[in-house]
Design a protein around this motif. Sequence first.
Motif, PDB file in Angstrom:
ATOM      1  N   ALA A  74      -3.726  -8.943  -4.592  1.00 59.79           N
ATOM      2  CA  ALA A  74      -4.801  -7.952  -4.633  1.00 59.79           C
ATOM      3  C   ALA A  74      -5.695  -8.093  -3.411  1.00 59.79           C
ATOM      4  O   ALA A  74      -6.147  -7.099  -2.824  1.00 59.79           O
ATOM      5  CB  ALA A  74      -5.611  -8.104  -5.914  1.00 59.79           C
ATOM      6  N   GLU A  75      -5.950  -9.340  -2.989  1.00 60.85           N
ATOM      7  CA  GLU A  75      -6.760  -9.559  -1.778  1.00 60.85           C
ATOM      8  C   GLU A  75      -6.042  -9.027  -0.549  1.00 60.85           C
ATOM      9  O   GLU A  75      -6.676  -8.434   0.340  1.00 60.85           O
ATOM     10  CB  GLU A  75      -7.050 -11.055  -1.629  1.00 60.85           C
ATOM     11  N   LEU A  76      -4.713  -9.189  -0.489  1.00 56.89           N
ATOM     12  CA  LEU A  76      -3.952  -8.644   0.634  1.00 56.89           C
ATOM     13  C   LEU A  76      -4.040  -7.120   0.666  1.00 56.89           C
ATOM     14  O   LEU A  76      -4.091  -6.511   1.740  1.00 56.89           O
ATOM     15  CB  LEU A  76      -2.489  -9.085   0.546  1.00 56.89           C
ATOM     16  N   PHE A  77      -4.040  -6.505  -0.512  1.00 56.41           N
ATOM     17  CA  PHE A  77      -4.218  -5.056  -0.593  1.00 56.41           C
ATOM     18  C   PHE A  77      -5.540  -4.651   0.041  1.00 56.41           C
ATOM     19  O   PHE A  77      -5.618  -3.672   0.800  1.00 56.41           O
ATOM     20  CB  PHE A  77      -4.157  -4.640  -2.058  1.00 56.41           C
ATOM     21  N   ARG A 129     -11.080  -4.230 -11.828  1.00 54.68           N
ATOM     22  CA  ARG A 129     -12.221  -4.068 -10.912  1.00 54.68           C
ATOM     23  C   ARG A 129     -11.769  -4.087  -9.457  1.00 54.68           C
ATOM     24  O   ARG A 129     -12.432  -3.484  -8.596  1.00 54.68           O
ATOM     25  CB  ARG A 129     -13.255  -5.154 -11.179  1.00 54.68           C
ATOM     26  N   LEU A 130     -10.655  -4.754  -9.180  1.00 49.71           N
ATOM     27  CA  LEU A 130     -10.111  -4.791  -7.816  1.00 49.71           C
ATOM     28  C   LEU A 130      -9.250  -3.577  -7.499  1.00 49.71           C
ATOM     29  O   LEU A 130      -8.767  -3.438  -6.378  1.00 49.71           O
ATOM     30  CB  LEU A 130      -9.304  -6.075  -7.611  1.00 49.71           C
ATOM     31  N   GLY A 131      -9.020  -2.713  -8.505  1.00 47.08           N
ATOM     32  CA  GLY A 131      -8.325  -1.464  -8.219  1.00 47.08           C
ATOM     33  C   GLY A 131      -7.064  -1.197  -8.998  1.00 47.08           C
ATOM     34  O   GLY A 131      -6.491  -0.109  -8.861  1.00 47.08           O
ATOM     35  N   VAL A 132      -6.568  -2.144  -9.792  1.00 46.17           N
ATOM     36  CA  VAL A 132      -5.335  -1.902 -10.541  1.00 46.17           C
ATOM     37  C   VAL A 132      -5.559  -0.775 -11.542  1.00 46.17           C
ATOM     38  O   VAL A 132      -6.441  -0.841 -12.386  1.00 46.17           O
ATOM     39  CB  VAL A 132      -4.855  -3.174 -11.263  1.00 46.17           C
ATOM     40  N   LEU A 171      -9.495   0.246 -20.750  1.00 47.83           N
ATOM     41  CA  LEU A 171      -9.961   0.134 -19.366  1.00 47.83           C
ATOM     42  C   LEU A 171      -9.683   1.401 -18.555  1.00 47.83           C
ATOM     43  O   LEU A 171     -10.433   1.728 -17.647  1.00 47.83           O
ATOM     44  CB  LEU A 171      -9.276  -1.055 -18.679  1.00 47.83           C
ATOM     45  N   GLY A 172      -8.584   2.088 -18.876  1.00 50.63           N
ATOM     46  CA  GLY A 172      -8.160   3.227 -18.066  1.00 50.63           C
ATOM     47  C   GLY A 172      -7.015   2.886 -17.141  1.00 50.63           C
ATOM     48  O   GLY A 172      -6.864   3.486 -16.068  1.00 50.63           O
ATOM     49  N   ILE A 173      -6.173   1.914 -17.547  1.00 47.53           N
ATOM     50  CA  ILE A 173      -4.984   1.533 -16.788  1.00 47.53           C
ATOM     51  C   ILE A 173      -3.783   2.248 -17.402  1.00 47.53           C
ATOM     52  O   ILE A 173      -3.548   2.156 -18.606  1.00 47.53           O
ATOM     53  CB  ILE A 173      -4.770   0.008 -16.816  1.00 47.53           C
ATOM     54  N   LEU A 174      -2.997   2.944 -16.572  1.00 51.32           N
ATOM     55  CA  LEU A 174      -1.836   3.692 -17.042  1.00 51.32           C
ATOM     56  C   LEU A 174      -0.630   2.761 -17.191  1.00 51.32           C
ATOM     57  O   LEU A 174      -0.401   1.889 -16.341  1.00 51.32           O
ATOM     58  CB  LEU A 174      -1.506   4.818 -16.071  1.00 51.32           C
TER      59      LEU A 174
END
Length: 321
Positions: A74-77, A129-132, A171-174
């Motif tokens: 996630a940090e690399l993203f 929170r990081l975007g997933v 959360l709203g994750i598909l």
Amino acid sequence: MQGRKRMMRITDLHCDALFKMQRDPKLSLREADADGKLDVTLERLREGGVSAQVFAIYVPEDKPMEPQTALHQAELFWSKVLTEPGVRLIRTAADLEEAERTGALGALLSLEGVDCLREQWWSLTLLYRLGVRLLGLTWNHANWAADGAMEPRGGGLTRAGRRLVNECEKLGILLDVSHLSERGFWELKELATRPFFASHSNAKALHSHPRNLTDDQIRALIEADGLLGLTFVPFFLAGAQPARIDDVLRHVEHICVLGGSSHLAFGSDFDGIETHVAGLAHPGEYPALAEALLKRYPESLVSGFLGGNATRFLMDNLPQR
């Protein structure tokens, strides 16, 4: 023809560039840094007309199955994708709408298999929170949440897996059913209250591979107002190799016959495969697929296949703001 192809905006539902960048810290999406080791580069995405790309977090079995391994990707993203000029993070429908309006490359983050989360629910919230915004419960094998498509026992969701489905929906994750066992697919369908999707799978009726979906599964996705991302993995497309663009078209036609023309998209699996469809070795070659599709289907349908259907699905189902 060439002008029409340039106007079409392409969404790709799956690539594994983050996995490769974790293995080799020298790699980046810039062509010079990619050194021929990445299928997905900024130049190729732009050359191919890709307007939205999903970047998957995939933790291989030889890496520590702990949250920090996923967090590293996630940090690399954030440090190697989102810092590039003209790239916009997509977390909401409003983000996607703005990227479409401005012509930015929309970058979405997914998690392919939850093995590394180890039922540590805080890590799911942090990744959100990081975007997933997209999540597949398994890779090919069994984990604490469910059985994968290639797990011999063919089990379904565990009790923790059922909780995971509920937590993702809150959360709203598909939820992504590519890699999920068939029993897990049907259990998720019964449990889910929102549309779900397959990021990179093909039709089992045309080629019987465990990772492909049966006609009944495809119809269920359609009925749920979901999305099916056909993939360019050669051995999911055909038995004879090398696979060709015509093999992709066979799967496109099969989905259309099942009534899925408005639910069809593409999830290339670039950087997750070692061999490629002839003429589809990287995103810069998407125009070759577009040209082949336009010879068989009207432009309105092709535009949907390449990006419009995925955009509608994401606009309808991502958090609005």
